[in-house]
Structures are given as structure tokens and as C-alpha cells.
Design a protein around this motif. Structure first.
Motif, PDB file in Angstrom:
ATOM      1  N   LEU A  29       0.829  -1.202   0.000  1.00  0.00           N
ATOM      2  CA  LEU A  29       0.000   0.000   0.000  1.00  0.00           C
ATOM      3  C   LEU A  29       0.866   1.256   0.000  1.00  0.00           C
ATOM      4  N   LEU A  30       1.992   1.195   0.717  1.00  0.00           N
ATOM      5  CA  LEU A  30       2.908   2.332   0.769  1.00  0.00           C
ATOM      6  C   LEU A  30       4.333   1.807   0.744  1.00  0.00           C
ATOM      7  N   THR A  31       5.080   2.173  -0.282  1.00  0.00           N
ATOM      8  CA  THR A  31       6.493   1.832  -0.386  1.00  0.00           C
ATOM      9  C   THR A  31       7.289   3.113  -0.284  1.00  0.00           C
ATOM     10  N   PHE A  32       8.234   3.145   0.642  1.00  0.00           N
ATOM     11  CA  PHE A  32       8.976   4.373   0.935  1.00  0.00           C
ATOM     12  C   PHE A  32      10.449   4.202   0.575  1.00  0.00           C
ATOM     13  N   TYR A  33      10.978   5.202  -0.126  1.00  0.00           N
ATOM     14  CA  TYR A  33      12.406   5.279  -0.436  1.00  0.00           C
ATOM     15  C   TYR A  33      12.977   6.561   0.148  1.00  0.00           C
ATOM     16  N   ASP A  34      14.190   6.465   0.675  1.00  0.00           N
ATOM     17  CA  ASP A  34      14.966   7.650   1.027  1.00  0.00           C
ATOM     18  C   ASP A  34      16.288   7.519   0.285  1.00  0.00           C
ATOM     19  N   ASP A  35      16.453   8.298  -0.763  1.00  0.00           N
ATOM     20  CA  ASP A  35      17.641   8.153  -1.595  1.00  0.00           C
ATOM     21  C   ASP A  35      18.891   8.709  -0.927  1.00  0.00           C
ATOM     22  N   ALA A  36      18.740   9.426   0.190  1.00  0.00           N
ATOM     23  CA  ALA A  36      19.903   9.907   0.920  1.00  0.00           C
ATOM     24  C   ALA A  36      20.509   8.810   1.795  1.00  0.00           C
ATOM     25  N   THR A  37      19.672   7.885   2.261  1.00  0.00           N
ATOM     26  CA  THR A  37      20.151   6.823   3.152  1.00  0.00           C
ATOM     27  C   THR A  37      20.138   5.443   2.502  1.00  0.00           C
ATOM     28  N   GLY A  38      19.440   5.310   1.374  1.00  0.00           N
ATOM     29  CA  GLY A  38      19.313   4.009   0.734  1.00  0.00           C
ATOM     30  C   GLY A  38      18.178   3.173   1.295  1.00  0.00           C
ATOM     31  N   GLU A  39      17.376   3.751   2.185  1.00  0.00           N
ATOM     32  CA  GLU A  39      16.276   2.994   2.780  1.00  0.00           C
ATOM     33  C   GLU A  39      15.194   2.673   1.750  1.00  0.00           C
ATOM     34  N   ARG A  40      14.675   1.464   1.843  1.00  0.00           N
ATOM     35  CA  ARG A  40      13.442   1.084   1.151  1.00  0.00           C
ATOM     36  C   ARG A  40      12.590   0.307   2.143  1.00  0.00           C
ATOM     37  N   THR A  41      11.417   0.815   2.446  1.00  0.00           N
ATOM     38  CA  THR A  41      10.494   0.163   3.364  1.00  0.00           C
ATOM     39  C   THR A  41       9.175  -0.049   2.656  1.00  0.00           C
ATOM     40  N   GLU A  42       8.704  -1.276   2.645  1.00  0.00           N
ATOM     41  CA  GLU A  42       7.433  -1.584   1.986  1.00  0.00           C
ATOM     42  C   GLU A  42       6.421  -2.044   3.032  1.00  0.00           C
ATOM     43  N   LEU A  43       5.258  -1.416   3.004  1.00  0.00           N
ATOM     44  CA  LEU A  43       4.201  -1.761   3.946  1.00  0.00           C
ATOM     45  C   LEU A  43       2.962  -2.197   3.186  1.00  0.00           C
ATOM     46  N   SER A  44       2.509  -3.400   3.480  1.00  0.00           N
ATOM     47  CA  SER A  44       1.218  -3.839   2.959  1.00  0.00           C
ATOM     48  C   SER A  44       0.114  -3.109   3.702  1.00  0.00           C
ATOM     49  N   GLY A  45      -1.102  -3.237   3.203  1.00  0.00           N
ATOM     50  CA  GLY A  45      -2.224  -2.642   3.913  1.00  0.00           C
ATOM     51  C   GLY A  45      -2.334  -3.178   5.329  1.00  0.00           C
ATOM     52  N   ALA A  46      -2.098  -4.477   5.495  1.00  0.00           N
ATOM     53  CA  ALA A  46      -2.201  -5.083   6.821  1.00  0.00           C
ATOM     54  C   ALA A  46      -1.119  -4.553   7.758  1.00  0.00           C
ATOM     55  N   THR A  47       0.114  -4.422   7.254  1.00  0.00           N
ATOM     56  CA  THR A  47       1.208  -3.939   8.094  1.00  0.00           C
ATOM     57  C   THR A  47       1.015  -2.474   8.478  1.00  0.00           C
ATOM     58  N   LEU A  48       0.631  -1.649   7.511  1.00  0.00           N
ATOM     59  CA  LEU A  48       0.370  -0.244   7.826  1.00  0.00           C
ATOM     60  C   LEU A  48      -0.770  -0.121   8.820  1.00  0.00           C
ATOM     61  N   SER A  49      -1.792  -0.967   8.673  1.00  0.00           N
ATOM     62  CA  SER A  49      -2.918  -0.938   9.616  1.00  0.00           C
ATOM     63  C   SER A  49      -2.461  -1.250  11.034  1.00  0.00           C
ATOM     64  N   ASN A  50      -1.487  -2.140  11.188  1.00  0.00           N
ATOM     65  CA  ASN A  50      -0.965  -2.453  12.516  1.00  0.00           C
ATOM     66  C   ASN A  50      -0.299  -1.221  13.144  1.00  0.00           C
ATOM     67  N   TRP A  51       0.499  -0.514  12.352  1.00  0.00           N
ATOM     68  CA  TRP A  51       1.134   0.709  12.866  1.00  0.00           C
ATOM     69  C   TRP A  51       0.088   1.765  13.217  1.00  0.00           C
ATOM     70  N   ILE A  52      -0.933   1.863  12.394  1.00  0.00           N
ATOM     71  CA  ILE A  52      -2.005   2.827  12.654  1.00  0.00           C
ATOM     72  C   ILE A  52      -2.729   2.476  13.942  1.00  0.00           C
TER      73      ILE A  52
END
Length: 268
Positions: A29-52
Motif C-alpha cells: 500500500l505504501l512503499t517508501f524510499y529515502d535516496d539519501a540513506t538508501g532505505e526502502r520500506t514496503e508496507l502492505s495494507g495489513a502492516t500499515l494498519s498495525n502501525w495505525i
């Protein structure tokens, strides 16, 4: 002439999120990149819902807040910011819109007694470089280091504040609101849920974003959550959010192919 555009099928942000997750809880549902750090974090709807849910439980059970209270959010566009915003909306809180984007300097003048629109903030979420901009009215101040893999802050946040990532993990993965969100309740400042949903639907239509689209978004060019979060969410699209985006066009093109991007914001 009357406006014949159909009204959005949902009228609140939690309802829009529920619809997006229900379409396929396992899809990114949300895939996040930070090109300054090289981070890539991918969150499914279920995973994002858990954080919410964890965030909403933190606000209700941990902070003792109630629907209608105000959360000041001084964070850049980021996947953790999405969890904070959506968690606050799930808990029935309103977001101070004067503090959701920009640099620390843009928060000047919003600290004395509360928020940019004059209301007192009950809780604040601030980036590590914006701690000094937290409203003095906030009983609880949570600091986000925004480190890759949601690592706790090192060093620890200043006295009188709490590391959001460390604190939120201890709260439950499921959240049940005491009552459904009122569509006429404030969501972003004085703008109600149904108003921000309508705005998001209009912006999605103008950008040609449709259900199932995968939208690549420049986080620094579009720091307003109305753009980078709500517009694709309400449209039924998924998000590829890039912070500190590289200027290397070949990297961007490979990312577009790998993530199966179908739309870009801003259009490029």
C-alpha cells in the motif's frame, strides 16, 4: 450548470483507509524510499494498519486523549508520518495543518499556546530536528528519528519527550474506535473529514489517478499530506513515496519499472 461528478464513496479518512486495505490487505500500500540513506520500506495494507492501530491505541490508552483533541504533527512526508496521521485520525483527533510539512523554520510562531490556527495542541509528534517547535500546550511530545527500519533513536530524545518508535511498539495491533468517525468532525485544521476526502477526490481526478494505479510521489516537492497521502488513498491507488529523490534519471526509470508505477506526482 450543476456539478455532475459523483460524490466520493467514503466520507472519512478511516473509511477511505479501510476501503484501500480491504481491496487486498497483502498488496504493497505504501512503499517508501529515502535516496539519501538508501532505505526502502514496503508496507502492505495489513502492516500499515498495525502501525495505525498501535498509534491510535497510544493516543487513546497511553495519552488518555479523546475524539476532537488536537495533534500537532511536525514531520516530513515519510511512511512513519503516514502511521502517525492515520493513527490520529483513527482515534478521532484533528491534525494541525500548519505543522505537517516544510522545514523547522516554517514552524516559527506556532509554539506559544498551540497550533498555527490558534487551537491548543493536546499532543505533538515532531522530527528530531524540530523538537524546539513542539507546541507548549502539548502534554505529550513524541519524537521521531525517522531512522531506517524504524530503529529507536540514538541518542535518546531530550528530557520531557518520548521516542515514538520505542513507545508505540508496546501498544496493540488492533484498534476499535468507541464510535464511528463523524464526517463533519475536523480532520486538517478546520477542514472536516468529508471536505478533505472531497478535495483528495478532486485532486486525484485532475491528476488522472484511478483505482489500482501505483503512484510515484516526490515527498519533498509535495509535502502536504493532502497530496502525498490522501489523494492516492482516496482514489484507491497505492503509493511509492520518495524522499531526497535522486537526480539520476536512470535510477528513477529503473524504480518506475520495478515498482510498476503508472502515475507520477508531480507529473513528470
Amino acid at each position: 450548470m450543476t456539478d455532475e461528478r459523483p460524490a466520493p464513496a467514503v466520507r472519512t479518512v478511516p473509511a477511505a483507509l479501510a476501503a484501500a486495505v480491504a481491496a487486498d490487505p497483502t498488496r504493497p500500500l505504501l512503499t517508501f524510499y529515502d535516496d539519501a540513506t538508501g532505505e526502502r520500506t514496503e508496507l502492505s495494507g495489513a502492516t500499515l494498519s498495525n502501525w495505525i492501530s498501535k498509534t491510535a491505541n497510544l493516543l487513546i490508552d497511553g495519552c488518555g486523549l479523546s475524539p476532537g483533541d488536537v495533534a500537532a504533527v511536525r514531520l516530513p512526508a515519510h511512511w512513519q508520518t503516514a502511521a502517525v496521521l492515520l493513527g490520529a485520525w483513527a482515534a478521532g483527533l484533528a491534525i494541525d495543518p500548519g505543522s505537517t510539512s516544510g522545514s523547522p523554520a516554517t514552524d516559527a510562531g506556532t509554539t506559544a499556546g498551540g497550533t498555527a490556527d490558534g487551537r491548543a495542541a493536546d499532543v505533538a509528534f515532531v522530527a528530531a530536528d524540530r523538537v524546539g517547535g513542539a507546541p507548549t500546550s502539548a502534554s505529550d511530545v513524541f519524537v521521531l528519528g525517522l531512522a531506517p527500519m524504524a530503529m529507536p533513536m540514538r541518542p535518546a530524545p531530550p528530557p520531557g519527550t518520548v521516542d515514538y518508535v520505542a513507545e508505540v511498539r508496546g501498544h496493540g495491533d488492533h484498534f476499535a474506535p468507541r464510535a464511528p468517525t463523524n464526517p463533519t468532525a475536523p480532520a486538517l485544521g478546520p477542514a472536516t473529514h468529508e471536505q478533505v476526502i472531497a478535495t483528495a477526490a478532486d485532486r486525484a481526478s485532475a491528476a488522472g489517478i484511478a483505482p489500482g494505479d501505483r503512484v510515484l510521489i516526490d515527498a519533498d516537492a509535495l509535502p502536504d499530506p493532502q497530496d502525498w497521502l490522501l489523494t492516492p488513498l482516496v482514489a484507491g491507488a497505492t503509493i511509492v513515496l520518495v524522499r531526497h529523490a535522486t537526480t539520476d534519471g536512470s535510477v528513477t526509470e529503473r524504480r518506475i519499472a520495478a515498482e510498476r508505477v503508472t502515475r507520477r506526482l508531480p507529473a513528470g
